[in-house]
Scaffold this active site. Structure first.
Site, PDB file in Angstrom:
ATOM      1  N   SER A 188       0.844  -1.209   0.000  1.00 47.56           N
ATOM      2  CA  SER A 188       0.000   0.000   0.000  1.00 47.56           C
ATOM      3  C   SER A 188       0.867   1.242   0.000  1.00 47.56           C
ATOM      4  O   SER A 188       2.007   1.211   0.497  1.00 47.56           O
ATOM      5  CB  SER A 188      -0.871   0.007   1.260  1.00 47.56           C
ATOM      6  N   TYR A 201      -1.684  -1.358  10.494  1.00 49.06           N
ATOM      7  CA  TYR A 201      -1.862  -1.743   9.080  1.00 49.06           C
ATOM      8  C   TYR A 201      -0.661  -1.266   8.261  1.00 49.06           C
ATOM      9  O   TYR A 201      -0.090  -2.032   7.475  1.00 49.06           O
ATOM     10  CB  TYR A 201      -3.158  -1.117   8.554  1.00 49.06           C
TER      11      TYR A 201
HETATM   12  P1  NAD Z   1     -11.412  -5.987   0.246  1.00 49.98           P
HETATM   13  O1  NAD Z   1     -12.048  -5.868   1.574  1.00 49.98           O
HETATM   14  O2  NAD Z   1     -12.278  -6.167  -0.927  1.00 49.98           O
HETATM   15  O3  NAD Z   1     -10.374  -7.175   0.239  1.00 49.98           O
HETATM   16  C1  NAD Z   1      -9.764  -7.685   1.381  1.00 49.98           C
HETATM   17  C2  NAD Z   1      -9.846  -9.201   1.305  1.00 49.98           C
HETATM   18  O4  NAD Z   1      -9.154  -9.747   2.414  1.00 49.98           O
HETATM   19  C3  NAD Z   1     -11.267  -9.732   1.364  1.00 49.98           C
HETATM   20  O5  NAD Z   1     -11.669 -10.151   0.100  1.00 49.98           O
HETATM   21  C4  NAD Z   1     -11.195 -10.898   2.320  1.00 49.98           C
HETATM   22  O6  NAD Z   1     -11.560 -12.115   1.701  1.00 49.98           O
HETATM   23  C5  NAD Z   1      -9.743 -10.978   2.702  1.00 49.98           C
HETATM   24  N1  NAD Z   1      -9.605 -11.288   4.133  1.00 49.98           N
HETATM   25  C6  NAD Z   1      -9.832 -10.479   5.186  1.00 49.98           C
HETATM   26  N2  NAD Z   1      -9.608 -11.148   6.334  1.00 49.98           N
HETATM   27  C7  NAD Z   1      -9.213 -12.396   5.990  1.00 49.98           C
HETATM   28  C8  NAD Z   1      -8.833 -13.552   6.716  1.00 49.98           C
HETATM   29  N3  NAD Z   1      -8.774 -13.560   8.057  1.00 49.98           N
HETATM   30  N4  NAD Z   1      -8.520 -14.668   6.022  1.00 49.98           N
HETATM   31  C9  NAD Z   1      -8.559 -14.677   4.668  1.00 49.98           C
HETATM   32  N5  NAD Z   1      -8.902 -13.609   3.928  1.00 49.98           N
HETATM   33  C10 NAD Z   1      -9.229 -12.488   4.583  1.00 49.98           C
HETATM   34  O7  NAD Z   1     -10.513  -4.683   0.084  1.00 49.98           O
HETATM   35  P2  NAD Z   1      -9.379  -4.332  -0.985  1.00 49.98           P
HETATM   36  O8  NAD Z   1      -9.139  -2.897  -0.860  1.00 49.98           O
HETATM   37  O9  NAD Z   1      -9.669  -4.899  -2.296  1.00 49.98           O
HETATM   38  O10 NAD Z   1      -8.106  -5.051  -0.371  1.00 49.98           O
HETATM   39  C11 NAD Z   1      -7.235  -5.846  -1.150  1.00 49.98           C
HETATM   40  C12 NAD Z   1      -5.815  -5.478  -0.846  1.00 49.98           C
HETATM   41  O11 NAD Z   1      -5.566  -4.148  -1.293  1.00 49.98           O
HETATM   42  C13 NAD Z   1      -5.438  -5.496   0.631  1.00 49.98           C
HETATM   43  O12 NAD Z   1      -4.174  -6.074   0.785  1.00 49.98           O
HETATM   44  C14 NAD Z   1      -5.393  -4.028   0.994  1.00 49.98           C
HETATM   45  O13 NAD Z   1      -4.524  -3.788   2.076  1.00 49.98           O
HETATM   46  C15 NAD Z   1      -4.823  -3.473  -0.297  1.00 49.98           C
HETATM   47  N6  NAD Z   1      -4.980  -2.029  -0.475  1.00 49.98           N
HETATM   48  C16 NAD Z   1      -6.204  -1.468  -0.556  1.00 49.98           C
HETATM   49  C17 NAD Z   1      -6.310  -0.103  -0.726  1.00 49.98           C
HETATM   50  C18 NAD Z   1      -7.643   0.583  -0.810  1.00 49.98           C
HETATM   51  O14 NAD Z   1      -7.686   1.814  -0.739  1.00 49.98           O
HETATM   52  N7  NAD Z   1      -8.726  -0.134  -0.971  1.00 49.98           N
HETATM   53  C19 NAD Z   1      -5.159   0.692  -0.819  1.00 49.98           C
HETATM   54  C20 NAD Z   1      -3.915   0.072  -0.734  1.00 49.98           C
HETATM   55  C21 NAD Z   1      -3.835  -1.301  -0.568  1.00 49.98           C
END
Ligand code: NAD
Length: 299
Positions: A188, A201
Site C-alpha cells: 500500500s 496496518y
Molecule cells: P477488500 O475488503 O475487498 O479485500 C480484502 C480481502 O481480504 C477480502 O476479500 C477478504 O476475503 C480478505 N480477508 C480479510 N480477512 C481475511 C482472513 N482472516 N482470512 C482470509 N482472507 C481475509 O478490500 P481491498 O481494498 O480490495 O483489499 C485488497 C488489498 O488491497 C489489501 O491487501 C489491501 O490492504 C490493499 N490495499 C487497498 C487499498 C484501498 O484503498 N482499498 C489501498 C492500498 C492497498
C-alpha cells in the site's frame, strides 16, 4: 495520510463487519472499466491463485486474469463474503475464455493460520495441479484514534492476516511452482507515506515491501519473480469496514488526483507483473498506482 480538500465522492458509509461486503456498498465498486478492456492472451494457459478474490482489488484481478486467458481460483471468508464470492464466480464465468481456461473455484479460508494456508494450497493443487501465479492480496485494517486501542490480540490478528499469510502462502505455493512462475504481493501507499489512522496496518504493509525484496533475491536463480503493487486509495470494502462513516466521503482527497481509484484502475498492474511478456525483467519491484503520490521515496 491526512485528508486534503476536495468534493466528497462517496456518501458516508460504514459497515460493522471486518471484512465488509462489496454488494452492500453504495455506489458499487467497479471491477471492470466502462471502456471495455482489450485483452491479448497475456496469461493464456496460466493458473492463478488470488487471496481475497471475492471483492475489491482481488475481484478485479481475478476478472482481468480470466480475460487474459488464465484459470483463476480465489479465497474468501466463509459466512461473511458468500454473496460476493458467488458474484465473482458469476462474473468470471460470463467472460469469453479460451478452452484452456478451467472454471473458477472459491476456497473458504481464514488465512491467519498456517494449517489454513496449507489447506488452501492443497485444495487448489487438487483441482488444478499447479500454481503459476500467486497473488497475496487478503488484508484487514483497523482505524486507530490512539495507540492505546492497539491491543496485543488486535496486533496479532492483523499481522497474522496481512503478513504471516503472505509468507505462508508463498512457502506452500512454492512447492508447486516452476521456473517462470511468479508471486505478486499487495502492499500500500501507506507503507511509504505512513498513515497515522492506520498505524499497525501501515506497519504490515511495510513488512510486505521488505518481504517482496528479500524473497525476490532468494528466488531469482530459480527463475521465479516476486513483485508487489502499492495502491493509493481505492473504493473497496476494506475502506468501509468498521471505519468512521465520514471517512469515506473524503477518500482520495489526500492524493494529488483528488479522487480514489476504482479497482479496474489497479488490476492491470497485476496483469503486467504476472505476464512474462510485459515484466520478465521485473523482480523485487513495486508498482505504484496511487494518483501521483510521488513526494515520498517510492522505490
Ligand atoms: P477488500 O475488503 O475487498 O479485500 C480484502 C480481502 O481480504 C477480502 O476479500 C477478504 O476475503 C480478505 N480477508 C480479510 N480477512 C481475511 C482472513 N482472516 N482470512 C482470509 N482472507 C481475509 O478490500 P481491498 O481494498 O480490495 O483489499 C485488497 C488489498 O488491497 C489489501 O491487501 C489491501 O490492504 C490493499 N490495499 C487497498 C487499498 C484501498 O484503498 N482499498 C489501498 C492500498 C492497498
Amino acid at each position: 495520510m491526512a485528508s486534503g480538500n476536495c468534493e466528497p465522492q462517496f456518501p458516508p458509509e460504514s459497515q460493522p463487519t471486518q471484512p465488509a461486503k462489496e454488494y452492500l456498498m453504495q455506489p458499487l465498486p467497479l471491477p471492470l472499466s466502462p471502456k471495455p478492456y482489450k485483452p491479448s492472451d497475456k496469461l493464456l494457459g496460466k493458473v492463478a491463485l488470488v487471496t481475497g478474490g471475492d471483492s475489491g482489488i482481488g475481484r478485479s484481478v481475478c476478472l482481468h486474469f480470466a480475460m487474459e486467458g488464465a484459470t483463476v481460483g480465489f479465497t474468501y471468508v466463509k459466512g461473511m463474503e458468500d454473496v460476493d464470492k458467488d458474484e465473482t464466480i458469476r462474473l468470471i464465468k460470463q467472460i469469453k475464455r479460451p478452452s484452456s481456461s478451467r472454471d473458477p473455484i472459491a476456497i473458504a479460508a481464514d488465512l491467519g493460520n498456517e494449517s489454513e494456508c496449507q489447506r488452501v494450497v492443497d485444495e487448489f493443487i487438487k483441482e488444478y495441479g499447479t500454481i503459476d501465479i500467486l497473488v497475496n492480496n487478503a488484508a484487514i485494517q483497523y482505524y486507530t484514534d490512539s495507540i492505546d486501542d492497539i491491543t496485543e490480540s488486535r496486533l496479532e490478528n492483523i499481522f497474522r492476516t496481512n503478513i504471516f499469510a503472505y509468507f505462508l502462502m508463498a512457502r506452500f505455493s512454492l512447492n508447486h511452482m516452476k521456473r517462470g512462475s511468479c508471486i505478486i504481493n499487495t502492499t500500500s501507499v501507506a507503507a511509504y507515506r505512513g498513515n497515522s489512522e492506520l498505524l499497525e496496518y501501515s506497519a504490515t504493509k511495510g513488512a510486505i515491501v521488505s518481504f517482496t525484496r528479500s524473497f525476490s533475491a532468494r528466488l531469482v536463480e530459480q527463475g521465479i519473480r516476486v513483485n508487489a503493487v502499492a495502491p493509493g486509495p481505492v473504493w473497496t470494502p476494506i475502506q468501509v469496514a468498521k471505519m468512521p462513516p465520514e471517512r469515506s466521503t473524503t477518500l482520495g482527497c489526500e492524493v494529488p488526483m483528488k479522487r480514489a481509484a476504482e479497482t479496474y484502475e489497479i488490476a492491470p498492474s497485476y496483469v503486467f507483473l504476472a505476464s512474462d511478456d510485459c515484466s520478465s525483467y521485473f523482480t523485487g519491484q513495486v508498482l505504484h498506482p496511487n494518483g501521483n503520490v510521488i513526494n515520498v521515496l517510492l522505490n
